[in-house]
Motif scaffolding. Sequence first.
Motif, mmCIF file in Angstrom:
data_model
loop_
_atom_site.group_PDB
_atom_site.id
_atom_site.type_symbol
_atom_site.label_atom_id
_atom_site.label_comp_id
_atom_site.label_asym_id
_atom_site.label_seq_id
_atom_site.Cartn_x
_atom_site.Cartn_y
_atom_site.Cartn_z
ATOM 1 N N ILE A 315 0.935 -1.361 -0.186
ATOM 2 C CA ILE A 315 -0.038 0.054 -0.054
ATOM 3 C C ILE A 315 0.768 1.197 0.016
ATOM 4 N N ALA A 316 2.036 1.260 0.015
ATOM 5 C CA ALA A 316 3.102 2.232 -0.014
ATOM 6 C C ALA A 316 2.923 3.120 1.302
ATOM 7 N N THR A 317 3.395 2.204 2.462
ATOM 8 C CA THR A 317 3.185 2.818 3.777
ATOM 9 C C THR A 317 3.764 4.269 3.865
ATOM 10 N N SER A 318 3.085 5.475 4.598
ATOM 11 C CA SER A 318 3.621 6.541 4.927
ATOM 12 C C SER A 318 2.795 7.196 6.104
ATOM 13 N N GLY A 319 3.278 7.615 7.260
ATOM 14 C CA GLY A 319 2.411 8.151 8.069
ATOM 15 C C GLY A 319 2.025 7.173 9.021
ATOM 16 N N LEU A 320 1.834 7.387 10.455
ATOM 17 C CA LEU A 320 1.291 6.416 11.505
ATOM 18 C C LEU A 320 1.031 7.173 12.583
ATOM 19 N N ALA A 321 -0.125 6.874 13.238
ATOM 20 C CA ALA A 321 -0.339 7.399 14.376
ATOM 21 C C ALA A 321 -1.055 6.461 15.305
ATOM 22 N N PHE A 322 -1.232 6.357 16.610
ATOM 23 C CA PHE A 322 -2.002 5.487 17.278
ATOM 24 C C PHE A 322 -2.929 6.701 17.845
ATOM 25 N N TYR A 323 -4.292 6.155 17.948
ATOM 26 C CA TYR A 323 -5.343 7.211 18.358
ATOM 27 C C TYR A 323 -5.574 6.963 19.847
ATOM 28 N N THR A 324 -5.552 8.309 20.273
ATOM 29 C CA THR A 324 -5.729 8.470 21.894
ATOM 30 C C THR A 324 -6.915 9.262 22.164
ATOM 31 N N GLY A 325 -7.666 9.923 21.012
ATOM 32 C CA GLY A 325 -8.963 10.555 21.480
ATOM 33 C C GLY A 325 -9.986 10.353 21.862
ATOM 34 N N ASP A 326 -11.099 11.014 22.322
ATOM 35 C CA ASP A 326 -12.359 10.442 22.779
ATOM 36 C C ASP A 326 -13.391 10.802 21.768
ATOM 37 N N ARG A 327 -13.098 11.138 20.595
ATOM 38 C CA ARG A 327 -14.087 11.575 19.743
ATOM 39 C C ARG A 327 -14.570 9.909 18.949
ATOM 40 N N PHE A 328 -13.824 9.167 18.909
ATOM 41 C CA PHE A 328 -13.985 7.862 18.363
ATOM 42 C C PHE A 328 -13.660 6.651 19.278
ATOM 43 N N PRO A 329 -14.443 6.532 20.549
ATOM 44 C CA PRO A 329 -14.066 5.431 21.524
ATOM 45 C C PRO A 329 -13.760 4.102 21.077
ATOM 46 N N GLU A 330 -14.275 3.857 19.634
ATOM 47 C CA GLU A 330 -14.175 2.455 19.042
ATOM 48 C C GLU A 330 -12.799 2.287 18.745
#
Length: 400
Positions: A315-330
Amino acid sequence: MARFRPATSLTLPMALLAVSLAPACAQESASDAAGQAAGAADAASPSSASADYRVVTVAEGLENPWGIAFVGDDILVTEKAGDLRVIRDGQLLEAPITGVPEVLPAGQGGLMDVVPHPDFDTNRWVYLTLSKPMGEGATTAVVRGRYDGTALTEVEELFVARSSGRNGHYGSRIAFDGQGYMFVSVGDRQASPSGDLTAHPAQDLSNHHGVIVRLHDDGRVPDDNPFVGRDGALPEIWSYGHRNPQALAFEPATGHLWSTEHGPQGGDEFNRIEPGLNYGWPVVGFGVNYGGDPIHDGTSAPGMESPEHYWVPSIATSGLAFYTGDRFPEWQGNAFAGGLAGEQIARLTVVNGEVTSEETILEGMGRVRDVRDGPDGYLYVALDDRAGRPTSIVRLEPGN
């Protein structure tokens, strides 16, 4: 040795994304960018298996956006050609930030990542990676400067990679661990694998081809790096045997450092980075050469790490984040990996260091260059397109 799992994308129909992010006449030139108020929804709300979301344009008209950073009330965006731009109060400012060093904007090089110091509110340091001109070529470099809203001042160079090659595979992501250490990825500079694969520069600790380095926040080398004091090894190196790692992120729940890196034709990788380990390029892997010829000696070997997850096709990977917010609890704790050629984000569920599921979201809207977890709880994405569609910073908001 790390375990791996094949990619099992749950690709969903994305017909709801047919609504454009911006008018067709929008240009990819910074001089034509007027910006757009944050919060103006441009697309319908597509469904994923886990959450409904909508795509909202934050700014458009950027020229090849590469990295996103949140500094105070501003959003900083790097443009590959060499400008550092500001989104303020929902508008992309016309004037770029001054004080940014010269870059060589050729091939895959230019102005790349941008990351604030963990204590930015008190020290105002902003860190950049760039392709530093060196003779007839360039190499990966890290600089920092104090940000005052219009300029970088007290700019200083912290790291210059000992690597050379064609104008590609710079790596060039930064991640801070919150304990005073900075990690920087450097690609293998497109050194071609041939003959004895163990003689490839990415397997040689005397250079910075295909490595992740660990430094103090001022560029000094920590005394406890794994190769400090080893003859023939550069002391900055934390891990090696990488191809082109264009993403670095710490998993907040565990403190583990993760990276995605480009494979050749197939074999993009999601790796948990540990000190002193060899991640195998080009000796082992799951891809083939462009055109289909084999590259690797196999998919595993003693003393070389296998990825926790991989993608075939790439998929030509670029950019990575772990989600820590509360807008998307799922999505709490999930990893979000961007895809350039794949024009998607891969949402990965990581449990005890193992990828247990994957879902494809934001498919077909453009090349995803960066993904960042915003301080407002939304997920921000840099779309760097080469198909005539607008280059944009967008964010994902709950669909309801």
